[in-house]
Design an enzyme around this catalytic site. Structure first.
Site, PDB file in Angstrom:
ATOM      1  N   GLU A  79       3.334 -12.444  -4.380  1.00 48.47           N
ATOM      2  CA  GLU A  79       3.805 -12.248  -3.009  1.00 48.47           C
ATOM      3  C   GLU A  79       2.627 -12.413  -2.057  1.00 48.47           C
ATOM      4  OE1 GLU A  79       4.689  -8.045  -1.935  1.00 48.47           O
ATOM      5  OE2 GLU A  79       4.566  -7.709  -4.089  1.00 48.47           O
ATOM      6  N   CYS A 111       7.153  -7.429  -5.981  1.00 51.97           N
ATOM      7  CA  CYS A 111       6.532  -7.134  -7.280  1.00 51.97           C
ATOM      8  C   CYS A 111       7.420  -7.512  -8.463  1.00 51.97           C
ATOM      9  CB  CYS A 111       6.154  -5.660  -7.365  1.00 51.97           C
ATOM     10  SG  CYS A 111       5.127  -5.149  -6.002  1.00 51.97           S
ATOM     11  N   HIS A 233       6.759  -0.590 -13.419  1.00 58.02           N
ATOM     12  CA  HIS A 233       5.964  -1.133 -12.315  1.00 58.02           C
ATOM     13  C   HIS A 233       5.244   0.068 -11.706  1.00 58.02           C
ATOM     14  CE1 HIS A 233       4.641  -2.760  -8.608  1.00 58.02           C
ATOM     15  NE2 HIS A 233       5.444  -1.997  -7.887  1.00 58.02           N
TER      16      HIS A 233
HETATM   17  N1  CAA Z   1      -3.882  17.881  -3.647  1.00 59.10           N
HETATM   18  C1  CAA Z   1      -2.975  17.440  -4.564  1.00 59.10           C
HETATM   19  N2  CAA Z   1      -1.855  16.747  -4.220  1.00 59.10           N
HETATM   20  C2  CAA Z   1      -1.677  16.456  -2.927  1.00 59.10           C
HETATM   21  C3  CAA Z   1      -2.577  16.890  -1.912  1.00 59.10           C
HETATM   22  C4  CAA Z   1      -3.724  17.637  -2.330  1.00 59.10           C
HETATM   23  N3  CAA Z   1      -4.633  18.060  -1.457  1.00 59.10           N
HETATM   24  N4  CAA Z   1      -2.124  16.453  -0.733  1.00 59.10           N
HETATM   25  C5  CAA Z   1      -0.962  15.765  -0.964  1.00 59.10           C
HETATM   26  N5  CAA Z   1      -0.704  15.776  -2.291  1.00 59.10           N
HETATM   27  C6  CAA Z   1       0.427  15.152  -2.981  1.00 59.10           C
HETATM   28  C7  CAA Z   1       1.749  15.308  -2.243  1.00 59.10           C
HETATM   29  O1  CAA Z   1       2.359  16.534  -2.539  1.00 59.10           O
HETATM   30  C8  CAA Z   1       2.516  14.120  -2.793  1.00 59.10           C
HETATM   31  O2  CAA Z   1       2.976  14.423  -4.103  1.00 59.10           O
HETATM   32  P1  CAA Z   1       4.467  14.035  -4.538  1.00 59.10           P
HETATM   33  O3  CAA Z   1       4.584  12.550  -4.339  1.00 59.10           O
HETATM   34  O4  CAA Z   1       4.543  14.441  -5.953  1.00 59.10           O
HETATM   35  O5  CAA Z   1       5.390  14.758  -3.612  1.00 59.10           O
HETATM   36  C9  CAA Z   1       1.429  13.040  -2.970  1.00 59.10           C
HETATM   37  O6  CAA Z   1       0.176  13.759  -2.977  1.00 59.10           O
HETATM   38  C10 CAA Z   1       1.386  12.032  -1.839  1.00 59.10           C
HETATM   39  O7  CAA Z   1       1.318  12.734  -0.638  1.00 59.10           O
HETATM   40  P2  CAA Z   1       2.143  12.248   0.641  1.00 59.10           P
HETATM   41  O8  CAA Z   1       3.554  11.970   0.257  1.00 59.10           O
HETATM   42  O9  CAA Z   1       1.895  13.194   1.750  1.00 59.10           O
HETATM   43  O10 CAA Z   1       1.354  10.885   0.882  1.00 59.10           O
HETATM   44  P3  CAA Z   1       1.503   9.834   2.021  1.00 59.10           P
HETATM   45  O11 CAA Z   1       2.548  10.201   2.995  1.00 59.10           O
HETATM   46  O12 CAA Z   1       0.132   9.647   2.558  1.00 59.10           O
HETATM   47  O13 CAA Z   1       1.980   8.485   1.293  1.00 59.10           O
HETATM   48  C11 CAA Z   1       2.636   6.850  -0.253  1.00 59.10           C
HETATM   49  C12 CAA Z   1       1.997   8.229  -0.091  1.00 59.10           C
HETATM   50  C13 CAA Z   1       4.064   6.864   0.279  1.00 59.10           C
HETATM   51  C14 CAA Z   1       2.648   6.472  -1.738  1.00 59.10           C
HETATM   52  C15 CAA Z   1       1.764   5.809   0.539  1.00 59.10           C
HETATM   53  O14 CAA Z   1       0.497   5.714  -0.033  1.00 59.10           O
HETATM   54  C16 CAA Z   1       2.393   4.436   0.626  1.00 59.10           C
HETATM   55  O15 CAA Z   1       3.197   4.152   1.506  1.00 59.10           O
HETATM   56  N6  CAA Z   1       2.029   3.510  -0.317  1.00 59.10           N
HETATM   57  C17 CAA Z   1       2.575   2.146  -0.345  1.00 59.10           C
HETATM   58  C18 CAA Z   1       4.030   2.089  -0.748  1.00 59.10           C
HETATM   59  C19 CAA Z   1       4.288   2.330  -2.199  1.00 59.10           C
HETATM   60  O16 CAA Z   1       3.426   2.193  -3.047  1.00 59.10           O
HETATM   61  N7  CAA Z   1       5.541   2.669  -2.522  1.00 59.10           N
HETATM   62  C20 CAA Z   1       5.953   2.844  -3.908  1.00 59.10           C
HETATM   63  C21 CAA Z   1       7.357   2.375  -4.153  1.00 59.10           C
HETATM   64  S1  CAA Z   1       7.600   0.713  -3.563  1.00 59.10           S
HETATM   65  C22 CAA Z   1       7.037  -0.293  -4.832  1.00 59.10           C
HETATM   66  O17 CAA Z   1       6.877   0.151  -5.930  1.00 59.10           O
HETATM   67  C23 CAA Z   1       6.703  -1.718  -4.539  1.00 59.10           C
HETATM   68  C24 CAA Z   1       5.246  -1.861  -4.308  1.00 59.10           C
HETATM   69  O18 CAA Z   1       4.492  -2.131  -5.234  1.00 59.10           O
HETATM   70  C25 CAA Z   1       4.732  -1.620  -2.966  1.00 59.10           C
END
Ligand code: CAA
Length: 391
Positions: A79, A111, A233
């Site tokens: 992609e 992906c 994935h």
């Molecule tokens: N200590 C330990 N854990 C902590 C923490 C701390 N101090 N602070 C936060 N966490 C945990 C949270 O509780 C959360 O855990 P859970 O997922 O188990 O609930 C985790 O860390 C992530 O925290 P947030 O949800 O607050 O994180 P975020 O809002 O910053 O975003 C994300 C995380 C959504 C993955 C972001 O990085 C993102 O958008 N990534 C890109 C999209 C992606 O990868 N999506 C996956 C599905 S789509 C797909 O698979 C296709 C692809 O390849 C893109």
């Protein structure tokens, strides 16, 4: 006819950023990255590594002269292609010296692209027994500096040689796919960073897995207890677990333990490389097979969940072949990961923001301090990409 993965390898650029260092610099608790997201290191490619060079670097070590004469189909799932018209497969065909009477195409569906390529290759071998297909997955994952997706970036490529009587994994015939047009993650042509609805993308991934799994288990009569391992994935190492755990709720303690311990083994490479988009599912298979110490054996059933945002998913299965472990490149993989350059924050941000020249004329490119890879992008001349081989 038994068809599947005969040889496989991955490549990742030899520059990375340590995610504890990045978290501290961004003022974020490092545990969020290492525990919450489950990532330790993230590959950061220099401008001299792109989809073509990474794909060729992944394929080169697994191909011998016989393969080069028998590969009639090259499919690159990506992609993050480098041209809207010419396929990266055509460049790779030339770099690898594959015989001229082969077809070369690029496939895109986020992906999921490499899985489409794998299924295409399986069908191709069914109608062309004795011939071979090369499936490559190659991507650079970019969300941008200081974005919430930053920690889930990465870069790398996987190459798989598909043939009759494969030596690593035989693919089974039943698979179930699903398509639903959604905006969980996408990248319009005018931007080189992805747009993502993070929470929704996680939900979509989990929903796709549970819906497809229900249909797959109905059509095959398989339950999770029939599987020795399930590969996912992995956009980040914790993602697959969010889908697998609810499905395991009604399984015995033994089944839960087996699938979860194998899940953990499948995440080691992703934790140290990051999201390589369409190659990520196959990176998780290599991580599992390379890290396993005798708990897997020939005949074992492995499940696969492929997910490409936008969205298409597929579940399929395969069985390990006798002596499969003799055909893995464990040591080369370890060497590649152990011999990388640990970037400072300043180096990371400089490398990340560098752009390729977009004007007429000859533009030599050099990142010799960082990029030690065999194939690399050496210049852009009148908008044509040229690659060199390091001797
Ligand atoms: N200590 C330990 N854990 C902590 C923490 C701390 N101090 N602070 C936060 N966490 C945990 C949270 O509780 C959360 O855990 P859970 O997922 O188990 O609930 C985790 O860390 C992530 O925290 P947030 O949800 O607050 O994180 P975020 O809002 O910053 O975003 C994300 C995380 C959504 C993955 C972001 O990085 C993102 O958008 N990534 C890109 C999209 C992606 O990868 N999506 C996956 C599905 S789509 C797909 O698979 C296709 C692809 O390849 C893109």
């Amino acid at each position: 006819m038994l068809i599947g993965i005969d040889k496989m390898n991955f490549f990742t650029p030899n520059t990375y950023i340590d995610l504890v260092k990045l978290a501290e610099h961004r003022g974020i608790d490092p545990n969020k990255f290492t525990v919450g997201i489950g990532q330790s290191k993230m590959a950061v490619p220099t401008i001299t590594q792109d989809t073509v060079s990474m794909g060729a670097n992944a394929a080169l070590p697994i191909l011998d002269a016989t393969d080069l004469g028998k590969i009639d189909l090259i499919v690159v799932g990506t992609e993050t292609g480098i041209d809207e018209s010419k396929s990266s497969a055509a460049f790779i065909h030339q770099l690898l010296n594959i015989h001229p009477f082969a077809k070369s195409v690029e496939v895109k569906q986020a992906c999921y692209g490499a899985t489409a390529g794998l299924m295409m290759a399986k069908d191709f071998i069914t109608t062309h027994p004795g011939r071979k297909a090369l499936v490559i997955a190659s991507d650079i994952s970019r969300y941008g500096l200081a974005t919430s997706g930053e920690v889930t970036q990465g870069a790398g490529a996987v190459a798989m040689l598909i043939s009759e009587n494969p030596r690593i994994l035989e693919l089974e015939d039943v698979s179930v796919s699903m398509t639903e047009s959604i905006f969980d993650f996408w990248r319009p042509n005018y931007t080189d960073t992805a747009i993502v609805n993070g929470k929704f993308s996680n939900e979509a991934y989990v929903n796709f897995f549970s819906t497809i799994w229900e249909e797959f288990s109905k059509r095959t009569s398989y339950s999770l207890a029939d599987f020795n391992a399930f590969c996912f994935h992995l956009p980040y190492s914790k993602m697959g677990k969010k889908a697998l755990l609810p499905a395991l709720e009604n399984e015995s303690e033994d089944v839960q333990k087996r699938l979860m311990s194998h899940y953990d083994l499948s995440t080691t490479y992703t934790k140290n490389i990051g999201n390589i988009y369409t190659g990520s599912l196959y990176l998780s298979l290599m991580s599992l097979l390379d890290s396993d110490e005798n708990s897997l054996k020939s005949g074992d059933l492995i499940g696969f969940f492929s997910y490409g945002s936008g969205a298409v998913g597929e579940i399929f299965s395969g069985r390990l072949v006798e002596d499969y472990d003799k055909h893995l490149l464990k040591e080369a993989h370890q060497d590649m990961l152990n011999n990388r350059y640990d970037l400072s924050i300043e180096e990371y941000e400089t490398i990340f923001t560098k752009e390729l020249p977009k004007t007429d004329g000859t533009h030599p490119l050099s990142e010799a301090k960082y990029d030690k890879s065999h194939f690399y992008l050496s210049s852009i001349t009148d908008h044509q990409r040229h690659y060199n081989e390091r001797q």
